[in-house]
Design a protein around this motif. Structure first.
Motif, PDB file in Angstrom:
ATOM      1  N   UNK A 236      48.528  25.080  21.878  1.00 10.63           N
ATOM      2  CA  UNK A 236      48.425  26.095  22.933  1.00 10.63           C
ATOM      3  C   UNK A 236      47.394  25.631  23.970  1.00 10.63           C
ATOM      4  N   UNK A 237      47.812  25.734  25.242  1.00 11.08           N
ATOM      5  CA  UNK A 237      46.936  25.271  26.310  1.00 11.08           C
ATOM      6  C   UNK A 237      46.060  26.418  26.817  1.00 11.08           C
ATOM      7  N   UNK A 238      44.717  26.278  26.543  1.00  7.77           N
ATOM      8  CA  UNK A 238      43.787  27.337  26.966  1.00  7.77           C
ATOM      9  C   UNK A 238      43.038  26.948  28.254  1.00  7.77           C
ATOM     10  N   UNK A 239      43.397  25.825  28.855  1.00  7.79           N
ATOM     11  CA  UNK A 239      42.686  25.368  30.049  1.00  7.79           C
ATOM     12  C   UNK A 239      42.745  26.348  31.194  1.00  7.79           C
ATOM     13  N   UNK A 240      43.922  26.939  31.423  1.00 12.05           N
ATOM     14  CA  UNK A 240      44.053  27.862  32.541  1.00 12.05           C
ATOM     15  C   UNK A 240      43.248  29.128  32.325  1.00 12.05           C
ATOM     16  N   UNK A 241      43.067  29.497  31.036  1.00 11.26           N
ATOM     17  CA  UNK A 241      42.263  30.698  30.732  1.00 11.26           C
ATOM     18  C   UNK A 241      40.793  30.441  31.064  1.00 11.26           C
ATOM     19  N   UNK A 242      40.298  29.251  30.676  1.00 14.16           N
ATOM     20  CA  UNK A 242      38.901  28.910  30.955  1.00 14.16           C
ATOM     21  C   UNK A 242      38.648  28.850  32.458  1.00 14.16           C
ATOM     22  N   UNK A 243      39.593  28.190  33.172  1.00 15.14           N
ATOM     23  CA  UNK A 243      39.433  28.094  34.625  1.00 15.14           C
ATOM     24  C   UNK A 243      39.438  29.468  35.296  1.00 15.14           C
ATOM     25  N   UNK A 244      40.230  30.370  34.773  1.00 14.98           N
ATOM     26  CA  UNK A 244      40.293  31.727  35.333  1.00 14.98           C
ATOM     27  C   UNK A 244      38.956  32.439  35.205  1.00 14.98           C
ATOM     28  N   UNK A 245      38.315  32.308  34.040  1.00 16.28           N
ATOM     29  CA  UNK A 245      37.009  32.947  33.856  1.00 16.28           C
ATOM     30  C   UNK A 245      35.946  32.320  34.772  1.00 16.28           C
ATOM     31  N   UNK A 246      36.021  30.989  34.962  1.00 12.21           N
ATOM     32  CA  UNK A 246      35.069  30.317  35.858  1.00 12.21           C
ATOM     33  C   UNK A 246      35.242  30.808  37.291  1.00 12.21           C
ATOM     34  N   UNK A 247      36.501  30.903  37.745  1.00  9.55           N
ATOM     35  CA  UNK A 247      36.758  31.368  39.114  1.00  9.55           C
ATOM     36  C   UNK A 247      36.305  32.807  39.310  1.00  9.55           C
ATOM     37  N   UNK A 248      36.541  33.644  38.303  1.00  9.74           N
ATOM     38  CA  UNK A 248      36.124  35.050  38.398  1.00  9.74           C
ATOM     39  C   UNK A 248      34.604  35.161  38.470  1.00  9.74           C
ATOM     40  N   UNK A 249      33.904  34.303  37.695  1.00  5.61           N
ATOM     41  CA  UNK A 249      32.444  34.316  37.742  1.00  5.61           C
ATOM     42  C   UNK A 249      31.913  33.909  39.109  1.00  5.61           C
ATOM     43  N   UNK A 250      32.563  32.906  39.731  1.00  6.42           N
ATOM     44  CA  UNK A 250      32.150  32.483  41.084  1.00  6.42           C
ATOM     45  C   UNK A 250      32.376  33.587  42.100  1.00  6.42           C
TER      46      UNK A 250
END
Length: 401
Positions: A1-15
Motif C-alpha cells: 500500500x502506497x502511503x506517500x500521498x497521505x504523508x505529502x497531504x499532511x505536509x501540505x496542510x501543515x504549510x
C-alpha cells in the motif's frame, strides 16, 4: 500500500496553516504614529527624558483640523536610564502603542549634547522599529521637548515642517548641515569629528505650543535653523555661525547652492552672486609632524542682482567680480579652518584622508593628532567663475558717472 500521498497531504496542510495570517500584525487604529522624538538629559541623574511627538489622526486632515480646533499632534514624555525603557514606559500614559516607521525628526537637547551623544544612537542600530534615515538636529539654548511642542505654520505636522526647513536651509543657503542618523553614526566611527545643525526658538515657547498662536499672520513663536554644533568625542564643543558655518561646509564639500554679496568698484556688498555649483577637494601633507592642509575649491554661479553700476559687457569687469567672489569664499573657509583649529576638532576629515593616503605617516601622528591639526598650515585655493549675468548687461536704475 502506497502511503506517500497521505504523508505529502499532511505536509501540505501543515504549510497552509502557517500561511493563513500575519502572526505579528498590528491594527492601524491601535498604533500611535510618532512623527518626531527627542532626548534630554535629566539634571543630576543618569537618566534621559525621551519625548515623542504623536500624530492625532482625526485632526490631520485639513477639514477636520479646521472644524475640531484641535492641534494635529500631542506630546508624550517619559524618563528612564535607557531610551528603550522610556519607549516602554510611555505605555502608561499613551492609549496606543508607539509606532516609529514614519518618524521624520530626532532632536538632541543641548543638555544631552553637552554630556555626550555617543550612547543615544545605539538603539537605532539594534531596534528594527527605528529608522536610520531620520533627520538629526540639536536644540540650541533650549531642550528637545520645547522644540517638539511647537506648532509650525503651513505644515500640519511640526516635525515634518522642521525637517523641510533644515533641508531647504542646507540646500539653498549653506549654513546648516542636512544629516541623518546613519551618516552621523558613520561620522562618529571615523577618525574625525562631526557637526550637526542647530535649531533655536524665537519667541515664547508656551505661546507656540498653543493652536491659538497660529491664528495670526505673524506667529508668536517659531523654530529657526541656527548654525552648526561642533562635536568632539560625541560632546558638544561649541557653535559655528553665519559665514563661518558656511566656510566649514564648503571644506566638507556640502555646499549645494548659496548666495554671496561681493563688492563693486564703489559700493560694498552690492552685487549678489548665486553659487549653483561647487566642488571641494582636500589634501594633507606631513613634513616632520608639521601638517599642511590643502583645500581646493572650484565654484560657479551667476549674478542675480546689482545695486550699483557695473558694465557687464566688459570681460575685465566680470573677471574683477570673479576675483572678489574667490576672495570672499577663501576668507570664509580660512575663518572656519581657524575656528576648528582653536577647538582642536578635525571636522573636515583630514585625519581620515591622511590615514587613507599615507598610513605610515598617520601612525606617526595619530596619538597627537589634535595638536598636529591645531598647528597645521593652511593652503586654500579658490577658483570662481561667473557663468551668467541674467537678461540685462547694465543695471537699469544706475547711470555711469
Amino acid at each position: 500500500m502506497n502511503f506517500g500521498w497521505i504523508v505529502r497531504s499532511f505536509v501540505y496542510m501543515g504549510c497552509l496553516l502557517l500561511l493563513t495570517s500575519c502572526w505579528n500584525s498590528r491594527e492601524l487604529n491601535n498604533l500611535g504614529i510618532v512623527s518626531g522624538m527627542g532626548v534630554d538629559k535629566v539634571p543630576d541623574k543618569e537618566e534621559y527624558q525621551v519625548t515623542f511627538q504623536v500624530v492625532i489622526p482625526s485632526s490631520t486632515a485639513t477639514s477636520a483640523g479646521a472644524s475640531t480646533g484641535k492641534p494635529t499632534i500631542t506630546i508624550y514624555s517619559a524618563k528612564d536610564r535607557t531610551i528603550f525603557g522610556a519607549f516602554r514606559k510611555t505605555s502608561k500614559i499613551a492609549a496606543r502603542q508607539l509606532f516609529f516607521a514614519h518618524t521624520q525628526l530626532f532632536v538632541i537637547g543641548e543638555s544631552t549634547a553637552k554630556s555626550g551623544i555617543e550612547g543615544i544612537f545605539d538603539i537605532f542600530e539594534r531596534s528594527h522599529e527605528l529608522r536610520l534615515n531620520t533627520e538629526v538636529i540639536v536644540a540650541r539654548d533650549t531642550d528637545a521637548i520645547s522644540i517638539l511642542k511647537l506648532l509650525q505654520p503651513i505644515e500640519n505636522l511640526p516635525a515634518v515642517g522642521i525637517v523641510k526647513k533644515s533641508k531647504n536651509t542646507a540646500r539653498i543657503w549653506g549654513e546648516s548641515r542636512d544629516i541623518n542618523v546613519f551618516e552621523l553614526v558613520n561620522g562618529m566611527g571615523g577618525e574625525g569629528e562631526v557637526v550637526i545643525s542647530g535649531a533655536k526658538i524665537i519667541g515664547n515657547p508656551e505661546d507656540g505650543a498653543k493652536k491659538s498662536g497660529m491664528e495670526q499672520t505673524i506667529v508668536k513663536a517659531l523654530v529657526t535653523m541656527s548654525g552648526i554644533g561642533v562635536f568632539k568625542n560625541g560632546i558638544l564643543q561649541g557653535w559655528l555661525d553665519d559665514s563661518v558655518a558656511r566656510g566649514a561646509l564648503w571644506v566638507q564639500n556640502e555646499i549645494n547652492e548659496t548666495s554671496i554679496n561681493v563688492d563693486s568698484r564703489d559700493i560694498k556688498d552690492s552685487i549678489a552672486v548665486n553659487i549653483n555649483q561647487s566642488k571641494t577637494k582636500i589634501k594633507i601633507e606631513l613634513h616632520d609632524k608639521q601638517a599642511i592642509l590643502h583645500v581646493d575649491v572650484v565654484e560657479e554661479g551667476g549674478i542675480n542682482e546689482a545695486q550699483s553700476y557695473i558694465d557687464m559687457s566688459k570681460k575685465e569687469e566680470i573677471e574683477n567680480l570673479e576675483v572678489e567672489l574667490a576672495q570672499e569664499t577663501k576668507r570664509e573657509i580660512i575663518q572656519a579652518l581657524q575656528a576648528a583649529q582653536e577647538m582642536k576638532c578635525d571636522i573636515f576629515n583630514f585625519a581620515n584622508e591622511l590615514k587613507r593616503t599615507n598610513p605610515k605617516a598617520w601612525d606617526l601622528v595619530k596619538d597627537d593628532w589634535e595638536s598636529v591639526f591645531a598647528k597645521a598650515e593652511l593652503d586654500v585655493s579658490v577658483k570662481a567663475y561667473i557663468r551668467s549675468i541674467g537678461m540685462r548687461l547694465n543695471p537699469q536704475l544706475f547711470k555711469k558717472k
